[in-house]
Scaffold this motif. Sequence first.
Motif, PDB file in Angstrom:
ATOM      1  N   LEU A  74       0.960  -1.117   0.209  1.00 16.38           N
ATOM      2  CA  LEU A  74      -0.152   0.212   0.111  1.00 16.38           C
ATOM      3  C   LEU A  74       0.830   1.302  -0.201  1.00 16.38           C
ATOM      4  CD1 LEU A  74      -2.656  -0.936   2.622  1.00 16.38           C
ATOM      5  CD2 LEU A  74      -2.889  -1.197   0.311  1.00 16.38           C
ATOM      6  N   VAL A  75       0.844   2.163  -1.100  1.00 20.64           N
ATOM      7  CA  VAL A  75       1.599   3.323  -0.901  1.00 20.64           C
ATOM      8  C   VAL A  75       0.658   4.453  -0.859  1.00 20.64           C
ATOM      9  CG1 VAL A  75       2.845   4.740  -2.688  1.00 20.64           C
ATOM     10  CG2 VAL A  75       3.118   2.102  -2.897  1.00 20.64           C
ATOM     11  N   TYR A  76       0.798   5.423   0.330  1.00 19.59           N
ATOM     12  CA  TYR A  76       0.256   6.550   0.531  1.00 19.59           C
ATOM     13  C   TYR A  76       0.334   7.654  -0.568  1.00 19.59           C
ATOM     14  CZ  TYR A  76      -1.404  10.677   2.927  1.00 19.59           C
ATOM     15  OH  TYR A  76      -2.200  11.687   3.245  1.00 19.59           O
ATOM     16  N   THR A  77      -0.731   8.178  -0.895  1.00 15.67           N
ATOM     17  CA  THR A  77      -0.834   9.212  -1.838  1.00 15.67           C
ATOM     18  C   THR A  77      -1.918  10.256  -1.100  1.00 15.67           C
ATOM     19  OG1 THR A  77      -2.897   8.533  -2.908  1.00 15.67           O
ATOM     20  CG2 THR A  77      -0.622   7.551  -3.871  1.00 15.67           C
ATOM     21  N   GLU A  78      -1.846  11.361  -1.730  1.00 18.35           N
ATOM     22  CA  GLU A  78      -2.873  12.467  -1.199  1.00 18.35           C
ATOM     23  C   GLU A  78      -4.216  12.196  -1.343  1.00 18.35           C
ATOM     24  OE1 GLU A  78      -3.257  15.715  -4.885  1.00 18.35           O
ATOM     25  OE2 GLU A  78      -1.191  15.508  -3.791  1.00 18.35           O
ATOM     26  N   ASN A  79      -4.623  11.086  -2.393  1.00 14.57           N
ATOM     27  CA  ASN A  79      -5.844  10.640  -2.460  1.00 14.57           C
ATOM     28  C   ASN A  79      -6.386   9.445  -1.781  1.00 14.57           C
ATOM     29  OD1 ASN A  79      -6.507  12.583  -4.528  1.00 14.57           O
ATOM     30  ND2 ASN A  79      -5.408  11.486  -5.956  1.00 14.57           N
ATOM     31  N   GLY A  80      -5.381   8.799  -1.155  1.00 18.08           N
ATOM     32  CA  GLY A  80      -5.558   7.557  -0.642  1.00 18.08           C
ATOM     33  C   GLY A  80      -4.488   6.604  -0.333  1.00 18.08           C
ATOM     34  N   PHE A  81      -4.702   5.349  -0.250  1.00 16.74           N
ATOM     35  CA  PHE A  81      -3.541   4.397  -0.382  1.00 16.74           C
ATOM     36  C   PHE A  81      -3.669   3.569  -1.927  1.00 16.74           C
ATOM     37  CE2 PHE A  81      -3.714   5.105   4.230  1.00 16.74           C
ATOM     38  CZ  PHE A  81      -2.403   4.873   4.508  1.00 16.74           C
ATOM     39  N   ASP A  82      -2.826   3.622  -2.458  1.00 16.45           N
ATOM     40  CA  ASP A  82      -2.751   2.979  -3.998  1.00 16.45           C
ATOM     41  C   ASP A  82      -2.099   1.672  -3.733  1.00 16.45           C
ATOM     42  OD1 ASP A  82      -2.834   2.569  -6.550  1.00 16.45           O
ATOM     43  OD2 ASP A  82      -2.110   4.475  -7.226  1.00 16.45           O
ATOM     44  N   ASP A 127      -3.130  -1.111  -8.333  1.00 19.06           N
ATOM     45  CA  ASP A 127      -4.394  -1.742  -9.180  1.00 19.06           C
ATOM     46  C   ASP A 127      -5.741  -0.929  -8.804  1.00 19.06           C
ATOM     47  OD1 ASP A 127      -2.858  -3.482 -10.564  1.00 19.06           O
ATOM     48  OD2 ASP A 127      -3.004  -5.179  -8.790  1.00 19.06           O
ATOM     49  N   LEU A 128      -5.500  -0.429  -7.672  1.00 20.24           N
ATOM     50  CA  LEU A 128      -7.039   0.233  -7.140  1.00 20.24           C
ATOM     51  C   LEU A 128      -6.390   1.199  -6.040  1.00 20.24           C
ATOM     52  CD1 LEU A 128      -7.935  -1.360  -4.297  1.00 20.24           C
ATOM     53  CD2 LEU A 128      -8.512  -3.261  -6.041  1.00 20.24           C
ATOM     54  N   LEU A 129      -7.405   2.288  -5.913  1.00 23.54           N
ATOM     55  CA  LEU A 129      -7.222   3.185  -4.853  1.00 23.54           C
ATOM     56  C   LEU A 129      -7.992   2.841  -3.724  1.00 23.54           C
ATOM     57  CD1 LEU A 129      -5.948   5.894  -4.055  1.00 23.54           C
ATOM     58  CD2 LEU A 129      -7.815   7.023  -5.121  1.00 23.54           C
ATOM     59  N   ILE A 130      -7.484   3.176  -2.506  1.00 24.63           N
ATOM     60  CA  ILE A 130      -8.313   2.731  -1.351  1.00 24.63           C
ATOM     61  C   ILE A 130      -8.376   3.856  -0.494  1.00 24.63           C
ATOM     62  CG2 ILE A 130      -8.828   1.289   0.694  1.00 24.63           C
ATOM     63  CD1 ILE A 130      -6.516  -0.563  -0.521  1.00 24.63           C
ATOM     64  N   ASP A 131      -9.574   4.619  -0.375  1.00 22.95           N
ATOM     65  CA  ASP A 131      -9.701   5.611   0.390  1.00 22.95           C
ATOM     66  C   ASP A 131     -10.985   5.833   1.483  1.00 22.95           C
ATOM     67  OD1 ASP A 131     -11.979   6.429  -1.059  1.00 22.95           O
ATOM     68  OD2 ASP A 131     -11.045   8.303  -1.778  1.00 22.95           O
TER      69      ASP A 131
END
Length: 126
Positions: free
Chosen positions: A7-15, A18-22
Amino acid sequence: MTKPLKLVYTENGFDTGDLLIDDKMTAHTPADLMLMSIASCSAIVFRNILRKKRVDFNDLWVDATMERIPEEENRISAIHLHFKITGSHLDPHPLEKALKLTPKYCSMVRSVEKSIIVDESLEIMP
């Protein structure tokens, strides 16, 4: 051993790549992933049981819904899996027997069986 999940933290959530988790309902929430895990595991197990019993079918899908308890931080209290199957000459009896075995062999359902009610229903489509 299972494939590691990164899980990589981004400003939009965790990526995951394959998919974004927020938690803002713009992508997939952790609760969505729980629902997807239980639904997909159950679908795979059900399909495998049908194949093992040599039940021929054309298509299979699952409509999955969950109930949450707002007073308990939106804890998931129940998940309903509605299996729909198509095919010619489908006998309901072996399908229902296979569906009853599904929770026993689904590791995701087994993992939450003491905290989340998971029930299944079946519809044979024309």
